[in-house]
Design an enzyme around this catalytic site. Structure first.
Site, PDB file in Angstrom:
ATOM      1  N   LYS A  91       0.835  -1.207   0.000  1.00  0.00           N
ATOM      2  CA  LYS A  91       0.000   0.000   0.000  1.00  0.00           C
ATOM      3  C   LYS A  91       0.862   1.247   0.000  1.00  0.00           C
ATOM      4  CE  LYS A  91      -2.727  -1.006   3.547  1.00  0.00           C
ATOM      5  NZ  LYS A  91      -2.452  -2.407   3.910  1.00  0.00           N
ATOM      6  N   CYS A 100     -11.282   3.062  17.761  1.00  0.00           N
ATOM      7  CA  CYS A 100     -10.212   2.073  17.595  1.00  0.00           C
ATOM      8  C   CYS A 100      -9.208   2.027  18.734  1.00  0.00           C
ATOM      9  CB  CYS A 100      -9.492   2.273  16.257  1.00  0.00           C
ATOM     10  SG  CYS A 100      -8.692   3.855  16.055  1.00  0.00           S
ATOM     11  N   MET A 101      -8.927   3.153  19.394  1.00  0.00           N
ATOM     12  CA  MET A 101      -7.839   3.151  20.370  1.00  0.00           C
ATOM     13  C   MET A 101      -8.237   3.629  21.760  1.00  0.00           C
ATOM     14  SD  MET A 101      -5.662   1.842  18.444  1.00  0.00           S
ATOM     15  CE  MET A 101      -4.479   1.703  19.767  1.00  0.00           C
ATOM     16  N   MET A 155      -7.073  -3.849  17.773  1.00  0.00           N
ATOM     17  CA  MET A 155      -8.525  -3.762  17.873  1.00  0.00           C
ATOM     18  C   MET A 155      -9.194  -4.967  18.548  1.00  0.00           C
ATOM     19  SD  MET A 155      -8.428  -0.931  16.574  1.00  0.00           S
ATOM     20  CE  MET A 155      -7.415   0.001  15.457  1.00  0.00           C
ATOM     21  N   GLY A 174      -4.067   2.235  14.882  1.00  0.00           N
ATOM     22  CA  GLY A 174      -4.709   1.948  13.605  1.00  0.00           C
ATOM     23  C   GLY A 174      -4.562   3.006  12.544  1.00  0.00           C
ATOM     24  N   GLN A 175      -4.291   4.258  12.936  1.00  0.00           N
ATOM     25  CA  GLN A 175      -4.243   5.347  11.962  1.00  0.00           C
ATOM     26  C   GLN A 175      -2.925   6.100  12.075  1.00  0.00           C
ATOM     27  OE1 GLN A 175      -8.269   7.316  11.202  1.00  0.00           O
ATOM     28  NE2 GLN A 175      -8.429   6.681  13.334  1.00  0.00           N
TER      29      GLN A 175
END
Length: 755
Positions: free
Chosen positions: A86, A175-176, A343, A380-381
């Site tokens: 990616k 998510c966190m 997660m 996650g980000q």
């Protein structure tokens, strides 16, 4: 030539190799535009990958005003020149056909092009109207761990300091948040004490609730390298679904979904029973708590009596010997242990407790705050830490891990912001689920969404999409239409990634600068500009008269100085390849391990280890009982459903579906079904089925014995699909953790029907 999924997955290893070599990558006859030869590039510009929270450093190759290539930054300690697929294909997200080039306003149900002044004036008018008629809590903001720190800081200042509402939350809540609550409750401060450098020093890896091979492939590659370097390194993977991460596991624990609290308590039981704890460390550096009550070690030990491996085997579906074996590996004397999760632990109604119980294992064994020994929550980000947790862009937070309920914290922030502290609300605002419920209930009159896609990503989606249609919805976005922008009243075109300058903060406390490489297309502008232009129209222009991002950052940095989260100057970040805070000396070293001498500048040599987030310098070992998920399978809905990510795509695919190679490799999502369950249901690989819950349903292709293999009684779906009929969040549950307010995406009850 078709670029097959198998070829795509195989190319992950190839991509990692070529990313640091400057070669171009070709596979299946399709050129994957990654690093090109030097003559194809006019200049290389330093940045950070736009996807997960790993924080891989990149160099973007620019030619004739376009980003034409990306290669890994060899000077970045995170990835050392490597990139996943990616990352290599990032150039292809920049000039997609669905890039939004001009402001849009919805008139009579149709979007029409508008000028910036017309769009911004309308947004400001709607905010003024709602605030005047219903008060400041009638408006809200929903941001993102993809925002830059400057964008999140300006949004925080505008809404909390100027408008006077704490109704500002962001997708890191989904998510966190449980990781935050876990760190804060156990140690008194957020974010991990270790860094990725611990990977190369660890002897045992305990991976639970994380498929890092697909979600964090560069971190996974470092663990693979570490395991290959020493035959004595052991990897434990705990997950109800067999994933690609388990390919390197020495032990795989496929427990029944929702029973990991029992498993973690049972591991603690074995550590104590077999004298694998560090008694001196426990006595010197920890307290024991049950709820709000302080307890003794003996009382904690008595609490664990219900979690013997023999009893927990019945709860988890594991063998008692398996539990004993992994506990012994974890606690082995003279071995370094690193735990990693994401997660799978966080997205639960007891996600905070699950985080606490992982921390317990490290505190009991003293395997913490030493090289190779750390509990580590993966992010996650790309800037969930730097732009949300650190900036304080959640409904209960203020910058540098302050909280809105603390009057001293409000005064400290108000002084730097130049606002009246009396204007700042002491009451936490709506967290994510409350925010969208308030829209559905008609309480929230105006909502501004920036750099995220809740129209696809929120659980129990049917209810909340209706709410987004009911409120006046403003969306700042690089792409259109998305499943959120299609519901908007105003859509504002955003600059994307290296079309703007900014700061990201990754999962290991690393603060990284992204340089602007190219101009944004059309009339797109950075989100920080969107926010400041509306602030001016609301009458707060004097508080937002910044000449550039550096000025914004330096104002924010003042709020970090003296908090033990001290951030480095902007000028230094422009030059460096990332620094792990705290950095109290603007020209001094960054911090490898927190709470421990000699690395942490706030811990004296004679103190050794000090958890200074707590008044007494001691971390907490919590007695947390096992508890079932909100919704358990029954005769009507007999399966556990879990959701997650796959290698090819990221989040709601606004970016990855714009990469032709990725789209061809994985054009639609699917449901994984255990082979034995599929046989009972008469379902074959490739059959279309319906996944049905009490909230909604979706229609997906069945995948049997695929890349992931859920245990019997469980099905699993990637959440990336944008097609309404395949969007799994119409099915998921919106129950949330009482402490962290994070939704339980990972577990709900469903049935499977032939479509």
């Amino acid at each position: 030539m078709k670029f097959s999924r198998r070829e795509f997955l195989k190319s992950l290893a190839v991509a990692t190799a070529v990313a640091s070599s400057g070669c171009s990558l070709e596979s299946g006859g399709t050129r994957m535009q990654g690093p090109t030869s030097q003559q194809d590039v006019e200049k290389w510009v330093k940045g950070v990958c736009r996807y997960c929270g790993t924080g891989c450093g990149v160099l973007a190759g620019v030619n004739k005003g376009k980003i034409v290539a990306v290669k890994g930054d060899p000077d970045c300690a995170v990835n050392k020149g490597k990139l996943c697929v990616k990352g290599i294909l990032l150039p292809k997200i920049m000039d997609a056909k669905d890039r939004l080039l001009h402001p849009l306003i919805k008139k009579n149900g149709q979007f029409v092009r508008a000028s910036w002044d017309e769009a911004l004036d309308l947004v400001a008018a709607k905010f003024k109207e709602a605030i005047a008629q219903y008060g400041p809590d009638s408006v809200g903001y929903y941001g993102s761990g993809q925002n830059t720190a400057e964008e999140a800081y300006i949004a925080n200042k505008l809404f909390k300091g100027c408008i006077g509402t704490n109704n500002i939350d962001g997708n890191p809540r989904t998510c966190m948040a449980s990781a935050v609550a876990g760190y804060v409750s156990t140690f008194g401060k957020d974010e991990p004490m270790g860094t990725y450098a611990d990977i190369e020093k660890a002897d045992v890896f305990f991976i639970i609730g994380s498929n890092m091979a697909e979600a964090h492939p560069i971190i996974y590659s470092r663990i693979v390298d570490r395991k290959n370097s020493d035959p004595n390194v052991k990897v434990i993977v705990a997950d109800p679904r067999r994933t690609r991460t388990a390919d390197i596991a020495d032990i795989l624990l496929q427990f029944i979904p929702g029973t990991d609290l029992a498993l973690l308590n049972s591991m603690a039981y074995v550590l104590i029973e077999e004298d694998l704890i560090d008694k001196d460390f426990v006595a010197k550096h920890t307290n024991f708590m049950q709820g709000e009550k302080k307890i003794t070690f003996e009382e904690y030990k008595a609490f664990l009596a219900d979690y013997s491996p023999e009893k927990v085997a019945e709860i988890t579906g594991l063998a008692a010997d398996q539990i004993r074996t992994v506990a012994r590996l974890f606690g082995a004397k003279g071995k370094n242990t690193m735990s990693l999760w994401t997660m799978g632990l966080n997205q639960r109604i007891r996600g905070t407790w699950a985080n606490n119980l992982v921390h317990n294992l490290h505190l009991l064994t003293g395997k913490i705050c030493k090289p190779g020994n750390t509990p580590f929550s993966l992010t996650g980000q790309p800037s969930a830490c730097g732009s949300i947790r650190e900036v304080g862009a959640l409904s209960h937070l203020l910058p540098a891990h302050r909280v809105v309920t603390n009057p001293q914290h409000r005064e400290e922030v108000a002084k730097v912001w130049g606002v009246d502290p009396a204007k700042m609300s002491p009451k936490p605002g709506y967290h994510t689920i409350e925010l969208f419920r308030a829209a559905a209930d008609g309480k929230l009159k105006v909502l501004w969404v920036i750099c995220t896609n809740p129209g696809q990503s929120i659980p129990n989606l049917e209810l909340y999409r209706k709410g987004m249609e009911k409120t006046f919805l403003v969306v700042s976005e690089a792409y259109h239409p998305t499943r959120t922008s299609e519901l908007a009243d105003v859509v504002l075109p955003s600059a994307l990634w290296m079309e703007k300058e900014g700061i990201y903060g990754n999962g290991e406390r690393r603060t990284q600068h992204i340089a602007k490489a190219v101009e944004p297309p059309g009339e797109a502008k950075p989100d920080v500009w969107h926010l400041m232009e509306v602030a001016k129209r609301l009458g707060f222009g004097n508080l937002f008269a910044y000449k550039d991002n550096e000025e914004i950052w330096e104002e924010y940095r003042k709020l970090t100085i003296g908090t033990k989260m001290d951030l480095p100057p902007y000028a230094r970040l422009r030059k460096e390849h990332g620094l792990t805070w705290p950095v109290p000396d603007p020209n001094g070293p960054d911090t490898y391990i927190r709470y421990a001498a000699p690395w942490d500048p706030f811990v004296k040599k004679e103190e050794g280890i000090k958890f200074y987030g707590k008044p007494d310098g001691r971390a907490v070992i919590f007695a947390r009982p096992h508890a079932n998920p909100q919704e358990m399978p029954d005769s009507e809905y007999p399966f556990f459903l879990s959701t997650g990510r796959i290698l090819e795509h990221w989040h709601t695919t606004t970016m990855t579906m714009n990469v032709p190679e990725i789209k061809r490799a994985m054009p639609e999502m699917y449901v994984e079904i255990n082979a034995a369950d599929a046989e009972k249901l008469g379902i074959k690989d490739g059959d279309y089925v319906k996944v049905v819950s009490r909230r909604g349903q979706c229609r997906l292709k069945a995948k049997i014995n695929g890349r992931g293999q859920p245990r019997p009684g469980m099905v699993w779906v990637p959440f990336h699909d944008t097609e309404i009929s395949r969007m799994i969040n119409f099915v998921t549950i919106d129950a949330f953790d009482d402490t962290s307010k994070q939704p339980e995406y990972k577990i709900c009850a469903v049935r499977i029907e032939k479509a």
